[in-house]
Design an enzyme around this catalytic site. Sequence first.
Site, PDB file in Angstrom:
ATOM      1  N   GLN A  84      38.625   7.169  12.097  1.00 15.69           N
ATOM      2  CA  GLN A  84      38.586   7.041  10.640  1.00 15.69           C
ATOM      3  C   GLN A  84      39.878   6.430  10.074  1.00 15.69           C
ATOM      4  O   GLN A  84      40.913   6.393  10.745  1.00 15.69           O
ATOM      5  CB  GLN A  84      38.362   8.412   9.999  1.00 15.69           C
ATOM      6  CG  GLN A  84      36.962   8.963  10.201  1.00 15.69           C
ATOM      7  CD  GLN A  84      36.754  10.215   9.375  1.00 15.69           C
ATOM      8  OE1 GLN A  84      36.660  11.304   9.904  1.00 15.69           O
ATOM      9  NE2 GLN A  84      36.675  10.044   8.069  1.00 15.69           N
ATOM     10  N   HIS A  85      39.753   5.966   8.837  1.00 11.94           N
ATOM     11  CA  HIS A  85      40.876   5.631   7.950  1.00 11.94           C
ATOM     12  C   HIS A  85      41.602   4.322   8.244  1.00 11.94           C
ATOM     13  O   HIS A  85      42.328   3.824   7.384  1.00 11.94           O
ATOM     14  CB  HIS A  85      41.942   6.744   7.939  1.00 11.94           C
ATOM     15  CG  HIS A  85      41.433   8.107   7.669  1.00 11.94           C
ATOM     16  ND1 HIS A  85      40.652   8.404   6.568  1.00 11.94           N
ATOM     17  CD2 HIS A  85      41.592   9.271   8.347  1.00 11.94           C
ATOM     18  CE1 HIS A  85      40.364   9.688   6.587  1.00 11.94           C
ATOM     19  NE2 HIS A  85      40.911  10.235   7.659  1.00 11.94           N
ATOM     20  N   ASP A 245      34.225   8.964  13.434  1.00 14.91           N
ATOM     21  CA  ASP A 245      34.084   9.763  14.656  1.00 14.91           C
ATOM     22  C   ASP A 245      33.763  11.226  14.372  1.00 14.91           C
ATOM     23  O   ASP A 245      32.942  11.836  15.071  1.00 14.91           O
ATOM     24  CB  ASP A 245      35.317   9.620  15.545  1.00 14.91           C
ATOM     25  CG  ASP A 245      36.637   9.875  14.829  1.00 14.91           C
ATOM     26  OD1 ASP A 245      36.645  10.247  13.637  1.00 14.91           O
ATOM     27  OD2 ASP A 245      37.687   9.685  15.471  1.00 14.91           O
TER      28      ASP A 245
END
Length: 494
Positions: A84-85, A245
């Site tokens: 992520q991110h 994820d």
Amino acid sequence: MPPRTVVIGVDSSTQSTKAAFVDAATGQLLAVGRAPHVVTGEAGARETDPEVWWQALRAAVAAGLKESGVPAADVTGIAVAGQQHGLVVLDREGRPLRPALLWNDTRSAPQAAALTAALGGAAAWTARTGSVPVASMTASKWQWLRENEPETAAATAAIRLPHDFLTERLTGVAVTDPGDASGTCWYSTATGAYDPELLELLGLDPALLPEVATTGAARAGSLTAEAAQTLGLPAGIAVAAGTGDNMSAAVGLGLGGAGLLDHPVLSLGTSGTVFAASGTRPASAALSGFAAADGTYLPLACTLNCTLAVDKVATLLGLDRNDTAPGGEAVLLPYLDGERTPDLPTASGLLTGLRHDTTPQQLLGAAYEGAVVTVLRALDELLRACGLDPADPEVAARPLRLIGGGAQGHAWVETVRRLSGRPVIVPGSGELVALGAAALAQAAATGQDPVAIATSWDTGDDTQLPPVARDTATWERVGSVLERAAEPLLGGVK
């Protein structure tokens, strides 16, 4: 006998790509192809060239095809779950302008604090996005890029998350999902769309962003001829929108509207993560109030320092990671990379309580305890966000599902049992992110609910461990040090 159909679930994590080949009818794991990533950076920087992810995906699929012996023609769908991110910035041809800023790149901590203040504080952000900007969030990274590399920001023709980048390579379609989008801090979990005021605050043209699919299981498109040739798969197979994820792991565990709600999960990996699928939209500044991949919510708390940090302590002490004992009076907060929960981006490791009779094994045990208490404190906040009381005996008796690499380590499992006092379940499948992505792929191919698919699959026998008496003395000792040291020694708690 009818031909077997196979779906591929891709786990593109910080360190590697895994491509799980799964029997679409039974959930049997036929093979897992693997390929490593390269992460660079120091002094808070963590970066990877997105092209590394694409090449790793190609290598992992090739390895999975070879290992499984599955004819490529049997594959009917593929989905990507990614870390992520991360901030991926592309030019007009879809090529990366620079290495991606990863989730654990902490250089944008000042920008996160400034963004929080600019909107009026943590409560304002939580009300809109479900989360407060920290260094991990994509919005903070974009702001860092604008301030530190303005030429690159100005040249950016598209912004993607890691899984978006790979899905677009597969389909030619710019698409994301609510789960991963909810980790950007420019997507509103209240409205289910990008927030115009936040985009304006970030100087972000919405045309740079991908379309948001209804769920991570929605069919984003079909595998293009070019991608099919690169991967050795049939052109035209279903490609799901995919997700982050953590959202994918929740699907793999059967958490969601068609499965378990409000049952906590603890993931022990590079980061320590706690989450639960919930029908309640979370509102806590201490959590990331994410959307889930299936239309529910996924309140989550993430610590930066987990297995790698404790392994580093073991290396410094010259010990095997399982050569450990309870820490005694020693307290070790292994915040080697700063910390995200609590929000201590400039923190470093802290050791206190040494005595003449403290052993190396106790120091290593104290590192485990520091990491585990940190993540279990976040678990209590997560339960409150789901409308539950952590002290309620019924809530405290709910089993804690333990996943990630640490779930295979005796010292990790026993430390979690001792400090939580909960029953512990270690799922039989060790590839939950990839398994969840495979369920998304099957859902995209068939239109079924992905959580229902994952729940119906037989993915192996779970290990169920009964509760042990909770070690409240260690819990209180570690918590006391964290609370007293946070402001003067660790950089303050927000």
